[in-house]
Enzyme design. Structure first.
Site, PDB file in Angstrom:
ATOM      1  N   GLU A 197      -2.942 -24.619 -54.131  1.00 58.99           N
ATOM      2  CA  GLU A 197      -1.624 -24.873 -54.722  1.00 58.99           C
ATOM      3  C   GLU A 197      -1.298 -23.826 -55.781  1.00 58.99           C
ATOM      4  O   GLU A 197      -0.325 -23.950 -56.527  1.00 58.99           O
ATOM      5  CB  GLU A 197      -1.594 -26.281 -55.330  1.00 58.99           C
ATOM      6  CG  GLU A 197      -1.354 -27.375 -54.299  1.00 58.99           C
ATOM      7  CD  GLU A 197      -2.419 -27.426 -53.222  1.00 58.99           C
ATOM      8  OE1 GLU A 197      -3.610 -27.552 -53.568  1.00 58.99           O
ATOM      9  OE2 GLU A 197      -2.083 -27.303 -52.034  1.00 58.99           O
ATOM     10  N   ASN A 281      -4.709 -25.303 -46.634  1.00 62.74           N
ATOM     11  CA  ASN A 281      -3.308 -24.997 -46.345  1.00 62.74           C
ATOM     12  C   ASN A 281      -2.953 -23.553 -46.682  1.00 62.74           C
ATOM     13  O   ASN A 281      -3.478 -22.973 -47.614  1.00 62.74           O
ATOM     14  CB  ASN A 281      -2.387 -25.935 -47.125  1.00 62.74           C
ATOM     15  CG  ASN A 281      -2.528 -25.754 -48.624  1.00 62.74           C
ATOM     16  OD1 ASN A 281      -3.508 -26.183 -49.205  1.00 62.74           O
ATOM     17  ND2 ASN A 281      -1.573 -25.100 -49.262  1.00 62.74           N
ATOM     18  N   ASP A 323       1.071 -29.532 -45.269  1.00 67.42           N
ATOM     19  CA  ASP A 323      -0.116 -29.526 -46.133  1.00 67.42           C
ATOM     20  C   ASP A 323      -1.299 -30.266 -45.504  1.00 67.42           C
ATOM     21  O   ASP A 323      -2.019 -30.996 -46.179  1.00 67.42           O
ATOM     22  CB  ASP A 323       0.181 -30.112 -47.520  1.00 67.42           C
ATOM     23  CG  ASP A 323      -1.012 -29.937 -48.468  1.00 67.42           C
ATOM     24  OD1 ASP A 323      -1.640 -28.875 -48.416  1.00 67.42           O
ATOM     25  OD2 ASP A 323      -1.318 -30.863 -49.240  1.00 67.42           O
TER      26      ASP A 323
END
Lengths: 602, 172
Positions: A197, A281, A323
């Site tokens: 992230e 991801n 995701d």
């Protein structure tokens, strides 16, 4: 101090004569320790990640009489994932940030031999996406390996907790952090990296056990010299991957901040000399900003343990739009398929498909939904390996600034990091799962090093609101036949099952729940045989060992992790104006925070 | 919130009038500038006057029949793109970060912007360290700071519930 060593060597003498596993190539000490069911010598129980124990003193007939033997508070409040190591008379317990390590004496109900707490800059705390979890320690060669939140890997002297060596595996200032459990294969210790992230370029790294020097690093994305791929010899479903396959399906330099982090579990087949893991991801969560397949994010990797060269890869979710990280464990089991014994790899992906592959060739054998609620793809094309995406649930096709609704599973997947177990006795896989769906809206984001790089907003709610059943449970605990891809039985759980399972020769399976229950169920039917409410919600993994001829079961409680974010205030559905519609279930009315190890025996 | 709505309308109205008056005085051709032109110009001026005025303007949400203005709606999106990772879905808090629905009841706009921009660290009585990062360098937060504040204050005031708020339809 570690009488375990003696014990290990004795065990090794036995193991070497009875097991093909752990031959001269493998790190003999660790293989021998793990082969003795009295120990729990690696975070995954064994190289194959089965989390199966041959101990059967506690079994389906008497587990109802299980009692608490002793407990231990870790002194830390955050989410406690993973589980302790047990080697002979010694137990090693880890905690989330500040990443304490306790060495404890099992001859004296866990009296503390030593405690180690690293000094880390607290600024690492907020660059960890989903709580400051840590999934455990490894042991080898008289050293305990701790992979800290700030991505420092340290080797501690098992006898006194002093640092033998220390090496930095990443820059927390760029969002590179450590959450995964290190694993020891042969003469190396392996660590992944977290930070999907934050636009991290994911990699798997091997350090030499003796001094912490770098052995190799293989990136998930990038040119061949970074991904350690051979354009001709490395294959994807039998086909050569071609030149620079780690950049070819990316636009421009996006691969440099392309994610593919490696924060899950790693397994190892000594006979094939291959290690297995999955990548996370692609960054960002906004698929419109990164056209292409985004190789090799969302991919199962098989790498040579010595050189790091990738033998084969399989990308489960090309061009992720939801995701669905591919980091969950790869369980190695030899199974009968079509009348033949096949060396398989079984993987329960976040995307809701349970995959069975030939772990030698990387051929895809089975890909079926392990939660019937899964709707983002109709099926996996067995020839191309590509999921057949349903347009309605494609957040890319629907586009930026459009809220795609009722996608199953939610971003936290039909299963997250909570590891499944495999019993060679029942030939079934026991899988802790999530039963949650979502709305997902991608939007444009800019990259700044060290800042969140997400680019989507989502909301989550019980799958029963989508599949028409109207149920409001958020998890299931299932038994799975990986040779056919079918659910044998399924047990509803009020919340996502975020703790790892343990299967034993006593025909029982243990797992923990977010409300804090340790449960034992029948391996054959799923019938509940025992439950005990521990002091906090469970996101840890169940372990078992034997000491002085007696079997023990241990579990870390300590609510947190991603589950602790999504569920602290309950999951709510989308709303019509004001006020929640549908289920509102507050976990805080069941339990509270606090790291505690609870140890059970008969 | 009607007052905020009204205030905004009022300033635009005053602005439009003043432009028209100026044009009238100067008797330029611009005096024939259509209303359609002056409206966006005035909206822009109103916005920049907030930016450049000495005292800080506090961003306000607008709520009509349970629906919210574009800014508040965008605040919902941006909050759930970054902040929710710690502060939870609907800003309801997590196992390691406080509920902002509660926090905003005691925190004014200045304290909010300072905390988001500079971050902060705290040690609880139990010795646990908690840390909020500084978002000063993060355009995904800073560009939308006022909208995030609008959303959170609407949550805190009980005007916006859980989940995705509905947008007030564009007026014709």
């Amino acid at each position: 101090m570690i009488t375990a060593k003696k014990r290990g060597l004795i065990a090794f003498a036995v193991a070497a004569s009875t097991l093909a596993f752990g031959q001269v190539n493998a790190n003999e000490e660790v293989a021998a320790l793990a082969a003795d069911p009295a120990n729990w010598a690696m975070p995954t129980g064994d190289y194959a990640n089965t989390r199966y124990s041959k101990l059967d003193e506690i079994n389906a007939g008497n587990v109802k009489d299980l009692k608490v033997a002793w407990t231990f508070s870790t002194g830390v409040l955050r989410g406690h994932e993973g589980g302790p190591l047990i080697i002979g008379d010694t137990m090693f317990v880890h905690t989330p940030f500040p990443n304490r390590v306790y060495s404890m004496d099992l001859t004296d109900e866990g009296r503390i031999n030593w405690m180690y707490e690293p000094k880390q800059d607290p600024s690492v705390i907020p660059v960890m996406c989903c709580d400051t979890v840590n999934r455990g320690l490894s042991y080898a060669d008289g050293k305990v390996f701790l992979y800290q939140a700030d991505a420092t890997l340290v080797a501690l002297d098992e006898s006194n907790g002093e640092v033998v060596w220390s090496v930095s595996n990443g820059d927390a200032g760029k969002g590179e952090t450590g959450t995964s459990a290190p694993m020891v294969f042969k003469d190396k210790v392996f660590v992944g990296i977290s930070g999907g992230e934050f636009g991290v370029q994911g990699h798997m790294t091997a350090y030499n056990l003796s001094d912490g020097s770098l052995a190799w690093r293989g990136y998930s994305t990038g040119p061949d010299d970074q991904t350690l791929m051979d354009p001709e010899k490395t294959t994807h479903l039998g086909e050569p991957v071609g030149v620079d396959s780690g950049t070819a399906t990316w636009e421009g330099d996006q691969w440099k901040i392309g994610g593919g982090t490696t924060w899950g579990w790693f397994s190892y087949d000594p006979d094939l000399n291959l290690m297995y893991y999955g990548t996370g991801n692609p960054s960002t969560w906004n698929p419109v900003q990164r056209p292409g397949d985004n190789r090799w994010s969302m991919t199962i990797f098989a790498r040579d343990v010595d050189t790091g060269m990738a033998k084969w890869v399989y990308q489960m979710t090309p061009h992720d739009e939801w995701d669905y990280d591919g980091i969950n464990e790869m369980i190695l089991a030899d199974q009968e398929i079509g009348g033949e014994t096949v060396k398989t790899l079984v993987h329960f992906d976040r995307n809701g498909f349970g995959y069975t592959l030939d772990r030698e060739s990387g051929a895809l054998l089975v890909a079926e939904k392990f939660d019937p609620a899964v709707n983002w793809a109709t099926h996996v094309d067995m020839k191309t390996g590509r999921p057949q995406v349903v347009a309605e649930y494609s957040t890319h096709q629907n586009g930026e600034d459009v809220n795609s609704t009722n996608i199953c599973p939610a971003a936290l997947g039909s299963k997250d990091q909570q590891p499944a177990a495999y019993s060679p006795k029942s030939k079934l896989f026991y899988v802790p799962t999530n039963h949650v769906c979502m709305d997902y809206e991608p939007f444009e984001v800019e990259y700044t090093a060290g800042q969140p790089y997400v680019g989507a907003t989502l909301s989550m709610f019980p799958a029963g609101r989508v599949d028409g059943s109207g149920t409001d449970h958020l998890g299931n605990f299932i038994a799975w036949d990986a040779t056919t891809g079918t659910i044998k039985w399924s047990k509803k759980e009020a919340f996502s099952v975020w703790g790892g399972a343990l299967a034993t020769a006593g025909d029982i399976v243990f797992y923990g729940t977010l409300e804090g229950y340790l449960k034992a169920v029948s391996a054959d039917t799923g019938e509940e045989l025992y439950r005990f409410k521990t002091p906090s919600g469970i996101i840890g993994n169940v372990t078992t060992w034997e000491h002085d001829g007696k079997q023990f079961v241990g579990i870390l409680s300590g609510l947190g992790g991603w589950a602790g974010i999504g569920f602290a205030a309950g999951l709510t559905g989308d709303t019509d104006g004001l006020g929640a519609v549908g289920a509102y279930k507050s976990l805080s009315s069941y339990t509270s925070l606090g790291g505690v190890l609870t140890v059970f025996s008969l | 919130m009607w007052c905020a709505f009204f205030l905004c309308h009022r300033s635009v109205y005053v602005c439009m009038n003043s432009i028209l008056l100026t044009f009238l005085k100067q008797k330029t051709i611009l005096m024939k500038m259509p209303l359609l032109f002056t409206l966006p110009l005035c909206l822009g001026l109103t916005f920049s006057s907030q930016l450049f005025s000495g005292e800080e303007e506090i961003p306000q949400y607008v709520s009509e029949n349970g629906m919210v203005d574009k800014g508040t709606y965008n605040g919902y999106r941006r909050f759930h793109g970054t902040c929710h990772a710690c502060h939870g879905q609907d800003a309801a808090g997590s196992s390691f970060a406080p509920s902002l629905v509660d926090a905003l009841k005691d925190m004014d706009y200045a304290a909010f912007t300072k905390t988001v921009t500079e971050g902060r660290q705290a040690t609880s009585a139990s010795g646990a360290v908690s840390a909020m990062p500084a978002f000063a360098a993060d355009p995904n937060v800073m560009k939308h700071l006022d909208d995030i504040y609008r959303y959170l204050s609407a949550r805190s005031d009980g005007v916006v519930g859980t989940g995705r708020p509905k947008k007030i339809p564009k007026k014709k």
